[in-house]
Write a protein that holds these residues in place. Sequence first.
Motif, PDB file in Angstrom:
ATOM      1  N   GLN A 157       0.699  -1.355  -0.191  1.00 19.85           N
ATOM      2  CA  GLN A 157      -0.101   0.114  -0.072  1.00 19.85           C
ATOM      3  C   GLN A 157       0.965   1.373   0.046  1.00 19.85           C
ATOM      4  OE1 GLN A 157      -3.815   0.808   0.018  1.00 19.85           O
ATOM      5  NE2 GLN A 157      -2.173   2.352  -0.894  1.00 19.85           N
ATOM      6  N   GLY A 160       2.637   1.788  -3.371  1.00 21.40           N
ATOM      7  CA  GLY A 160       1.716   2.345  -4.557  1.00 21.40           C
ATOM      8  C   GLY A 160       1.311   3.583  -4.220  1.00 21.40           C
ATOM      9  N   LEU A 164       1.832   6.571  -6.916  1.00 25.57           N
ATOM     10  CA  LEU A 164       0.935   7.636  -7.499  1.00 25.57           C
ATOM     11  C   LEU A 164       0.851   9.052  -7.186  1.00 25.57           C
ATOM     12  CD1 LEU A 164      -2.227   6.393  -8.961  1.00 25.57           C
ATOM     13  CD2 LEU A 164      -0.216   4.638  -8.477  1.00 25.57           C
ATOM     14  N   PRO A 172      -6.433  13.119  -8.734  1.00 21.56           N
ATOM     15  CA  PRO A 172      -6.297  14.102  -7.837  1.00 21.56           C
ATOM     16  C   PRO A 172      -5.428  13.867  -6.628  1.00 21.56           C
ATOM     17  CG  PRO A 172      -8.442  12.989  -7.391  1.00 21.56           C
ATOM     18  CD  PRO A 172      -7.886  12.445  -8.678  1.00 21.56           C
ATOM     19  N   MET A 173      -4.858  12.556  -6.580  1.00 22.22           N
ATOM     20  CA  MET A 173      -3.985  12.027  -5.646  1.00 22.22           C
ATOM     21  C   MET A 173      -2.919  13.067  -5.085  1.00 22.22           C
ATOM     22  SD  MET A 173      -3.788   9.468  -3.424  1.00 22.22           S
ATOM     23  CE  MET A 173      -3.781   7.636  -3.848  1.00 22.22           C
TER      24      MET A 173
ATOM     25  N   LEU B 117       4.465   1.851 -18.489  1.00 28.05           N
ATOM     26  CA  LEU B 117       3.621   2.617 -17.717  1.00 28.05           C
ATOM     27  C   LEU B 117       3.845   3.348 -16.609  1.00 28.05           C
ATOM     28  CD1 LEU B 117       0.386   0.062 -17.752  1.00 28.05           C
ATOM     29  CD2 LEU B 117       0.749   2.147 -19.132  1.00 28.05           C
ATOM     30  N   LEU B 118       4.851   2.792 -15.733  1.00 25.36           N
ATOM     31  CA  LEU B 118       5.204   3.675 -14.698  1.00 25.36           C
ATOM     32  C   LEU B 118       6.584   4.401 -14.931  1.00 25.36           C
ATOM     33  CD1 LEU B 118       4.738   1.130 -11.853  1.00 25.36           C
ATOM     34  CD2 LEU B 118       3.111   2.686 -12.869  1.00 25.36           C
ATOM     35  N   PRO B 123       4.621  10.567 -17.377  1.00 22.72           N
ATOM     36  CA  PRO B 123       3.622  10.040 -16.407  1.00 22.72           C
ATOM     37  C   PRO B 123       2.239  10.363 -16.907  1.00 22.72           C
ATOM     38  CG  PRO B 123       4.743  12.604 -15.904  1.00 22.72           C
ATOM     39  CD  PRO B 123       5.387  11.719 -17.052  1.00 22.72           C
ATOM     40  N   PHE B 126       0.291   6.799 -17.708  1.00 24.06           N
ATOM     41  CA  PHE B 126      -0.445   6.098 -16.420  1.00 24.06           C
ATOM     42  C   PHE B 126      -1.740   6.829 -16.388  1.00 24.06           C
ATOM     43  CE2 PHE B 126      -1.219   4.804 -12.067  1.00 24.06           C
ATOM     44  CZ  PHE B 126      -1.420   3.416 -12.458  1.00 24.06           C
ATOM     45  N   GLN B 127      -1.479   8.231 -15.844  1.00 26.37           N
ATOM     46  CA  GLN B 127      -2.477   8.800 -15.621  1.00 26.37           C
ATOM     47  C   GLN B 127      -3.570   8.955 -16.831  1.00 26.37           C
ATOM     48  OE1 GLN B 127      -2.354  12.298 -13.047  1.00 26.37           O
ATOM     49  NE2 GLN B 127      -4.716  12.349 -13.034  1.00 26.37           N
ATOM     50  N   LEU B 131      -4.953   4.888 -16.733  1.00 23.12           N
ATOM     51  CA  LEU B 131      -6.004   4.852 -15.618  1.00 23.12           C
ATOM     52  C   LEU B 131      -7.540   5.123 -16.283  1.00 23.12           C
ATOM     53  CD1 LEU B 131      -4.577   6.469 -12.437  1.00 23.12           C
ATOM     54  CD2 LEU B 131      -5.110   3.969 -13.050  1.00 23.12           C
ATOM     55  N   ALA B 148     -13.392   9.394 -10.182  1.00 20.80           N
ATOM     56  CA  ALA B 148     -11.968  10.269 -10.481  1.00 20.80           C
ATOM     57  C   ALA B 148     -11.401  10.278  -9.054  1.00 20.80           C
ATOM     58  CB  ALA B 148     -12.178  11.899 -11.098  1.00 20.80           C
ATOM     59  N   ARG B 149     -12.075  10.528  -8.050  1.00 21.44           N
ATOM     60  CA  ARG B 149     -11.493  10.582  -6.616  1.00 21.44           C
ATOM     61  C   ARG B 149     -11.117   8.988  -6.259  1.00 21.44           C
ATOM     62  NH1 ARG B 149     -13.882  12.981  -2.241  1.00 21.44           N
ATOM     63  NH2 ARG B 149     -12.377  13.128  -0.260  1.00 21.44           N
ATOM     64  N   PRO B 152      -7.473   6.683  -8.260  1.00 22.40           N
ATOM     65  CA  PRO B 152      -6.030   6.655  -7.652  1.00 22.40           C
ATOM     66  C   PRO B 152      -5.927   5.845  -6.507  1.00 22.40           C
ATOM     67  CG  PRO B 152      -6.863   8.869  -8.043  1.00 22.40           C
ATOM     68  CD  PRO B 152      -8.042   8.128  -8.247  1.00 22.40           C
ATOM     69  N   PHE B 153      -6.735   5.640  -5.609  1.00 24.37           N
ATOM     70  CA  PHE B 153      -6.786   4.890  -4.219  1.00 24.37           C
ATOM     71  C   PHE B 153      -6.490   3.448  -4.759  1.00 24.37           C
ATOM     72  CE2 PHE B 153      -8.099   8.934  -2.388  1.00 24.37           C
ATOM     73  CZ  PHE B 153      -6.921   9.011  -1.338  1.00 24.37           C
ATOM     74  N   ALA B 155      -5.870   2.085  -7.695  1.00 22.70           N
ATOM     75  CA  ALA B 155      -4.618   2.121  -8.454  1.00 22.70           C
ATOM     76  C   ALA B 155      -3.411   2.096  -7.480  1.00 22.70           C
ATOM     77  CB  ALA B 155      -4.443   3.285  -9.333  1.00 22.70           C
ATOM     78  N   SER B 156      -3.529   2.778  -6.419  1.00 29.63           N
ATOM     79  CA  SER B 156      -2.440   2.622  -5.490  1.00 29.63           C
ATOM     80  C   SER B 156      -2.020   1.379  -5.013  1.00 29.63           C
ATOM     81  CB  SER B 156      -2.615   3.670  -4.437  1.00 29.63           C
ATOM     82  OG  SER B 156      -3.588   3.575  -3.334  1.00 29.63           O
ATOM     83  N   GLN B 157      -3.206   0.783  -4.452  1.00 31.30           N
ATOM     84  CA  GLN B 157      -3.049  -0.617  -3.824  1.00 31.30           C
ATOM     85  C   GLN B 157      -2.664  -1.644  -4.822  1.00 31.30           C
ATOM     86  OE1 GLN B 157      -3.475  -2.391  -0.468  1.00 31.30           O
ATOM     87  NE2 GLN B 157      -2.121  -3.213  -1.814  1.00 31.30           N
ATOM     88  N   VAL B 159      -1.157  -1.144  -7.943  1.00 30.69           N
ATOM     89  CA  VAL B 159      -0.052  -0.881  -8.478  1.00 30.69           C
ATOM     90  C   VAL B 159       1.204  -1.438  -7.341  1.00 30.69           C
ATOM     91  CG1 VAL B 159       1.942   0.855  -8.710  1.00 30.69           C
ATOM     92  CG2 VAL B 159      -0.255   0.775 -10.051  1.00 30.69           C
TER      93      VAL B 159
END
Lengths: 199, 199
Positions: A157, A160, A164, A172-173, B117-118, B123, B126-127, B131, B148-149, B152-153, B155-157, B159
């Motif tokens: 976590q 990632g 991001l 918006p992160m 992608l990373l 950048p 990816f975004q 995404l 949209a909000r 990213p969360f 994706a964070s987990q 990724v």
Amino acid sequence: MSDGAARRGRRPGAPDTRAAILAAARERFAVAGFPATSVRAIATDAGVDPALVHHYFGTKRDLFMAALEVPVDPREVLTPVIAAGPDSAGEGIVRAMLSVWDDPDRRLPLVAMVRNLLDPSAPNLFQESFLQVVIGPVLVDLGIDDVARRLPFVASQLVGLIVLRYVLAVEPMASLPAEEVVATVGPTVQRYLTGPLPS
Amino acid sequence: MSDGAARRGRRPGAPDTRAAILAAARERFAVAGFPATSVRAIATDAGVDPALVHHYFGTKRDLFMAALEVPVDPREVLTPVIAAGPDSAGEGIVRAMLSVWDDPDRRLPLVAMVRNLLDPSAPNLFQESFLQVVIGPVLVDLGIDDVARRLPFVASQLVGLIVLRYVLAVEPMASLPAEEVVATVGPTVQRYLTGPLPS
């Protein structure tokens, strides 16, 4: 200590010596990981006496932090989180991490460190070194059980989130107030730290 | 379509043409992102007619998937998850992802895609592309609010999980049975998809 040495006037060849030691350390840690790497072997690779390595860089762990360009020691930043105990550690760890990363002066060195650590051609750097040497002891100090199993989920976590929010700066992160990220991601880290694990 | 063209005998220069189109597409998508990139601009960069780009690669989205070397279309893999609805999507998405990544034949191409992608120097890939073009529509189809909000969360987990389990192969994460990972990480993704967001 190295600042003191610099103020007292280091001999001209010293910067090259330091660079040679750091390069040898990076290579050794990347190939063999932290536990199997000795300061003696690094010194031999760099063509210097082991005592000089200790003089310049301190302990093997200090040398590791310098070689991997870790600009902030997580163990120091997390001292208050450890003191507060495991039940608030999820939000505490995320909040402490963001407080370091949200500082623009630290951003570039931290991104450089992440590129070093996440280099797929040197996976030992992350697992056997950064996780086990730098992050694992924090969880042990917190009194977390089964650290070996929980640590990779916590790391998944946090890595990632760093990728991001900071490395790719995905919106918006990237622009969310830190406390919104803490409130959203903190419970995830808390569950990985103290929640039930599947059997 | 390209297989059919190959069987009918493509002219000798064609492989170079395909490679030139893919290289131009990668460059355009990396610099400008998917929405601002036109097939016409890619064709101009590659020195070919836009019709040839469509002939070889299909739609702009198809060309994107080819240029980024996406070996499996997440939208197809996730069709049953979308059909099952949002309340089981957390575990469903993680399970579907692991089923693709745990296949050894797909591992190398997927890791290559992740490196593409990373890439921090591009950048937008990816975004604005992966995404928004590949993953976002899946959440919309699931009926998730505020995509949209939340995206990213999620994706964070995911990724971080991919980096730890597959790119770096950190143990014990790399060897855990898929269902243990699903049971541990699924609730995180579920909370990011349908749980309350901090105000």
